[in-house]
Scaffold this motif. Structure first.
Motif, short mmCIF file in Angstrom:
data_model
loop_
_atom_site.label_atom_id
_atom_site.label_comp_id
_atom_site.label_asym_id
_atom_site.label_seq_id
_atom_site.Cartn_x
_atom_site.Cartn_y
_atom_site.Cartn_z
N UNK A 30 0.85 -1.18 0.00
CA UNK A 30 0.00 0.00 0.00
C UNK A 30 0.89 1.24 0.00
N UNK A 31 0.61 2.14 -0.94
CA UNK A 31 1.52 3.27 -1.19
C UNK A 31 0.75 4.59 -1.21
N UNK A 32 1.22 5.59 -0.46
CA UNK A 32 0.60 6.92 -0.53
C UNK A 32 0.78 7.55 -1.91
N UNK A 33 -0.19 8.37 -2.31
CA UNK A 33 -0.13 9.03 -3.61
C UNK A 33 -0.40 10.53 -3.47
N UNK A 34 0.55 11.33 -3.98
CA UNK A 34 0.32 12.74 -4.21
C UNK A 34 0.33 12.94 -5.72
N UNK A 35 1.52 13.19 -6.27
CA UNK A 35 1.66 13.24 -7.72
C UNK A 35 1.76 11.83 -8.32
N UNK B 71 -9.99 -7.01 4.27
CA UNK B 71 -9.45 -7.34 2.94
C UNK B 71 -8.08 -8.01 3.04
N UNK B 72 -7.35 -7.73 4.13
CA UNK B 72 -5.97 -8.20 4.23
C UNK B 72 -5.79 -9.27 5.29
N UNK B 73 -6.87 -9.83 5.80
CA UNK B 73 -6.80 -10.81 6.89
C UNK B 73 -5.85 -11.95 6.54
N UNK B 74 -4.87 -12.15 7.40
CA UNK B 74 -3.93 -13.26 7.25
C UNK B 74 -2.87 -13.08 6.18
N UNK B 75 -2.88 -11.94 5.49
CA UNK B 75 -1.93 -11.73 4.40
C UNK B 75 -0.68 -10.97 4.88
N UNK B 76 0.39 -11.14 4.14
CA UNK B 76 1.62 -10.39 4.39
C UNK B 76 1.56 -9.11 3.57
N UNK B 77 1.52 -7.96 4.25
CA UNK B 77 1.39 -6.69 3.56
C UNK B 77 2.48 -5.72 3.99
N UNK B 78 2.83 -4.82 3.08
CA UNK B 78 3.78 -3.75 3.37
C UNK B 78 3.05 -2.41 3.27
N UNK B 79 3.19 -1.61 4.31
CA UNK B 79 2.65 -0.26 4.31
C UNK B 79 3.84 0.70 4.17
N UNK B 80 3.84 1.49 3.11
CA UNK B 80 4.94 2.42 2.89
C UNK B 80 4.72 3.67 3.74
N UNK B 81 5.61 3.87 4.70
CA UNK B 81 5.60 5.10 5.50
C UNK B 81 6.53 6.07 4.77
N UNK B 82 5.93 6.83 3.88
CA UNK B 82 6.71 7.57 2.88
C UNK B 82 7.49 8.75 3.44
N UNK B 83 7.03 9.30 4.59
CA UNK B 83 7.73 10.45 5.15
C UNK B 83 7.33 10.70 6.58
N UNK B 84 8.22 11.36 7.31
CA UNK B 84 7.97 11.66 8.72
C UNK B 84 8.09 13.12 9.07
#
Length: 320
Positions: A177-182, A294-307
């Motif tokens: 899952x990836x944040x989107x601006x441009x 939607x993601x139950x039991x799945x291996x997912x990556x959440x992109x923490x794009x900035x802090x």
């Protein structure tokens, strides 16, 4: 943009030496308590650990490394709400190039200070990113400089290097899952992930208070939309044709989350990962929390794009 001119996995691989000359791969951590909350095996890609606090610096370094001598001499010109500008400022300093950056009048003061500390000239102009961008394009033309938009193909190839890191560390990941601006981040991610393993789901996420990208993707045509989000990293009201073409080619889905959910996700990330996420950096977590079934039991990556969250905003969010 047609498929012949889209960046490819080979372009991302070619960007690696330009990126890793200055940067290290970022952390990819599994958080058991966050996983329990979402009901999935959750990994966070910590692009907030970059020296400028956001993923875009990878693209800036690849762009600067590929400039001609004439382009270097003329300088780089761009517009930004903060993270793209920091990327260009960092890359320009690394390569001995002058950078001039337009920011909106209400730009994050911490990001502005960071750009100036990196040696860039920062000029405030207009009420939002798109106004600043349109103005600075004219300035660059007048001065015969190189204007760098937020979705240049070299930027996309550069930021795609974080997706290579994900795929190398977690080749069996089910969804990213990836944040989107441009859109440079999700485009780089989708090109890499889908080329390596077409079964990986790549899901874009944007604020419902700035939905131009999502609406354009869903409609199959360019759609402008309101821009009322607090999350400046995803605060665009005008979509970009090249990233829209890549997203239509590769994306599995494009989700919207309300600003209220993004703020809750910032607090959740602070509690469970002990990391500060800016609004844009938290949208992927907000989407996973909102769509946990939607993601139950799945291996997912959440992109923490900035802090790069202003202290005043963090205080206000915690008080809420």
């Amino acid at each position: 943009m047609n498929e012949q001119t889209m960046p490819t996995l080979q372009d991302v691989l070619a960007a690696r030496p330009h990126v890793y000359r200055y940067l290290q791969p970022t952390s990819l951590h599994h958080y058991p308590t966050l996983s329990a909350l979402i009901g999935a095996e959750v990994w966070i890609k910590h692009e907030n650990h970059q020296p400028v606090g956001a993923f875009k610096v990878r693209g800036g370094l690849n762009m600067a490394a590929n400039l001609t001598a004439a382009e270097r001499a003329a300088g780089l010109f761009t517009a930004s709400t903060g993270n793209h500008g920091q990327s260009i400022a960092y890359a320009a300093r690394a390569h001995g190039i002058q950078a001039t950056i337009a920011v909106p009048e209400d730009a994050n003061p911490g990001k502005v200070a960071a750009m100036r500390a990196l040696g860039a000239e920062v000029v405030h102009h207009g009420p939002d990113f798109d106004a600043a961008r349109e103005w600075m394009m004219g300035v660059a033309e007048e001065k015969n400089g190189c204007f760098v938009g937020p979705t240049e193909e070299l930027l996309i190839a550069g930021v795609g290097t974080y997706a290579l890191e994900i795929m190398e560390a977690l080749p069996d990941v089910a969804a990213i899952l990836v944040p989107v601006g441009a859109g440079s981040g999700v485009c780089g991610t989708s090109i890499v992930a889908k080329t390596i393993n077409p079964r990986v789901q790549v899901i874009a996420v944007q604020s419902a208070q700035a939905p131009a990208g999502q609406r354009s993707w869903a409609a199959g045509e360019m759609v402008e939309a309101e821009m009322n989000t607090f999350a400046e990293g995803v605060a665009t009201r005008v979509p970009f044709a090249n990233t829209q073409a890549i997203m239509r080619r590769y994306l599995d889905d494009f989700l919207l989350v309300d600003d209220a959910a993004i703020k809750r996700a910032i607090v959740t990330l602070l509690e469970h990962t002990h990391n500060i996420a800016e609004g844009a950096g938290a949208v992927s977590t907000a989407a996973a929390l909102q769509n946990s079934g939607r993601f139950t039991g799945k291996k997912i990556v959440l992109v923490l794009s900035g802090g790069n969250l202003a202290v005043e905003k963090l205080k206000a969010i915690l008080e809420e």
